[in-house]
Design an enzyme around this catalytic site. Structure first.
Site, PDB file in Angstrom:
ATOM      1  N   SER A  19      16.188 -16.114  -4.068  1.00  0.00           N
ATOM      2  CA  SER A  19      16.166 -17.359  -4.851  1.00  0.00           C
ATOM      3  C   SER A  19      15.362 -17.189  -6.137  1.00  0.00           C
ATOM      4  O   SER A  19      15.744 -17.725  -7.190  1.00  0.00           O
ATOM      5  CB  SER A  19      15.620 -18.515  -4.012  1.00  0.00           C
ATOM      6  OG  SER A  19      14.350 -18.209  -3.477  1.00  0.00           O
ATOM      7  N   ASN A  20      14.263 -16.448  -6.076  1.00  0.00           N
ATOM      8  CA  ASN A  20      13.516 -16.175  -7.308  1.00  0.00           C
ATOM      9  C   ASN A  20      14.321 -15.277  -8.244  1.00  0.00           C
ATOM     10  O   ASN A  20      14.298 -15.449  -9.468  1.00  0.00           O
ATOM     11  CB  ASN A  20      12.173 -15.516  -6.991  1.00  0.00           C
ATOM     12  CG  ASN A  20      11.124 -16.511  -6.530  1.00  0.00           C
ATOM     13  OD1 ASN A  20      11.280 -17.719  -6.676  1.00  0.00           O
ATOM     14  ND2 ASN A  20      10.048 -15.998  -5.964  1.00  0.00           N
ATOM     15  N   ARG A  71       6.332   7.560   4.485  1.00  0.00           N
ATOM     16  CA  ARG A  71       6.226   6.417   3.561  1.00  0.00           C
ATOM     17  C   ARG A  71       6.058   6.916   2.127  1.00  0.00           C
ATOM     18  O   ARG A  71       6.574   6.307   1.177  1.00  0.00           O
ATOM     19  CB  ARG A  71       5.044   5.543   3.980  1.00  0.00           C
ATOM     20  CG  ARG A  71       4.944   4.203   3.280  1.00  0.00           C
ATOM     21  CD  ARG A  71       6.105   3.305   3.600  1.00  0.00           C
ATOM     22  NE  ARG A  71       5.955   2.009   2.953  1.00  0.00           N
ATOM     23  CZ  ARG A  71       5.732   0.881   3.604  1.00  0.00           C
ATOM     24  NH1 ARG A  71       5.643   0.879   4.926  1.00  0.00           N
ATOM     25  NH2 ARG A  71       5.632  -0.265   2.955  1.00  0.00           N
ATOM     26  N   LYS A  97       7.805  -5.011   1.071  1.00  0.00           N
ATOM     27  CA  LYS A  97       7.176  -3.713   1.312  1.00  0.00           C
ATOM     28  C   LYS A  97       6.056  -3.492   0.299  1.00  0.00           C
ATOM     29  O   LYS A  97       6.203  -3.801  -0.894  1.00  0.00           O
ATOM     30  CB  LYS A  97       8.200  -2.592   1.170  1.00  0.00           C
ATOM     31  CG  LYS A  97       9.277  -2.598   2.257  1.00  0.00           C
ATOM     32  CD  LYS A  97       8.712  -2.193   3.611  1.00  0.00           C
ATOM     33  CE  LYS A  97       9.790  -2.032   4.664  1.00  0.00           C
ATOM     34  NZ  LYS A  97      10.443  -3.298   5.023  1.00  0.00           N
ATOM     35  N   HIS A 115       2.522 -14.878  -5.237  1.00  0.00           N
ATOM     36  CA  HIS A 115       1.979 -15.169  -3.903  1.00  0.00           C
ATOM     37  C   HIS A 115       1.853 -16.673  -3.750  1.00  0.00           C
ATOM     38  O   HIS A 115       1.520 -17.387  -4.705  1.00  0.00           O
ATOM     39  CB  HIS A 115       0.609 -14.500  -3.729  1.00  0.00           C
ATOM     40  CG  HIS A 115       0.011 -14.743  -2.377  1.00  0.00           C
ATOM     41  ND1 HIS A 115       0.508 -14.174  -1.232  1.00  0.00           N
ATOM     42  CD2 HIS A 115      -1.044 -15.513  -1.987  1.00  0.00           C
ATOM     43  CE1 HIS A 115      -0.212 -14.569  -0.188  1.00  0.00           C
ATOM     44  NE2 HIS A 115      -1.157 -15.382  -0.632  1.00  0.00           N
ATOM     45  N   ASP A 151      -2.669  -8.337  -2.372  1.00  0.00           N
ATOM     46  CA  ASP A 151      -2.722  -9.552  -3.197  1.00  0.00           C
ATOM     47  C   ASP A 151      -4.029  -9.636  -3.988  1.00  0.00           C
ATOM     48  O   ASP A 151      -4.644 -10.705  -4.084  1.00  0.00           O
ATOM     49  CB  ASP A 151      -2.553 -10.804  -2.319  1.00  0.00           C
ATOM     50  CG  ASP A 151      -1.221 -10.825  -1.593  1.00  0.00           C
ATOM     51  OD1 ASP A 151      -0.242 -10.290  -2.137  1.00  0.00           O
ATOM     52  OD2 ASP A 151      -1.155 -11.387  -0.481  1.00  0.00           O
TER      53      ASP A 151
END
Length: 206
Positions: A19-20, A71, A97, A115, A151
């Site tokens: 949606s963003n 990773r 991720k 965020h 964050d």
């Protein structure tokens, strides 16, 4: 200092409905916005975000963690995929991720994430739930440049969202999403048109 190009190139990373991403695609349809989405990347197949990109002819790519031995190998592959599109800005639009050192070395000063709280309060994946549990009266959304923490990167912009007495996690999350989307579109446009400087934790837009 990152100077704005005439039309900035944006790569958007998604993990879900997008949606963003759709909000950015809609905004970029106006030449005055100053940017276009040149590619959309994902960490999984079969998601609506990829369909949204394909519907408007934007190239897509998928890098799944499980397709790589480590990773770090995934991080390197993601970095190569994004770099191939020569982005001026990379936007995490619900990308679930955490990127690694190689990606941050390449794009850390131009990798944006959003965020759903007013950081540094309530980082992590349950921001609105944690805000409700704490009893805050105001929360919101934060747009920031990603660093190696959770964050914790330099903040570009924040928007406040009041917490209502009858809010539950779902209603609060939906109101934050609406504010978050508007802020993302507005601030990405501002960054690409005007440029930005990151000095320590401070982001300055001329």
């Amino acid at each position: 200092m990152t100077e704005p190009a005439s039309v900035a190139r944006i790569v958007v990373l998604v993990s879900g409905s997008g949606s963003n991403l759709q909000a950015l695609l809609d905004a970029a349809a106006d030449p005055a916005y100053g940017a276009r989405v040149v590619a959309v990347g994902a960490d999984r197949d079969g998601i609506a975000g990829l369909d949204r990109a394909a519907a408007v002819g934007v190239p897509t790519f998928v890098e799944r963690v499980k397709d790589h031995p480590t990773r770090a190998d995934w991080d390197a592959a993601l970095t190569r995929q994004v770099a191939a599109h020569r982005p001026d800005l990379v936007v995490s639009a619900g990308f679930l991720k955490l990127v690694g050192p190689e990606f941050l070395a390449a794009f850390g000063d131009r990798y944006l994430n959003t965020h759903n709280t007013l950081l540094p309060a309530f980082p992590g994946i349950h921001g609105p739930r944690d805000a409700l549990a704490y009893g805050v009266k105001i929360t919101g959304a934060t747009l920031f440049f990603v660093d190696a923490g959770m964050d914790t990167g330099p903040i570009v912009a924040q928007v406040a969202v009041p917490v209502c007495d009858d809010d539950d996690e779902e209603t609060l999350t939906e109101r934050i999403k609406s504010a978050e989307r508007r802020q993302l579109v507005e601030q990405v446009g501002r960054l690409v048109r005007e440029g930005w400087t990151i000095t320590g934790r401070k982001v300055t837009v001329p």
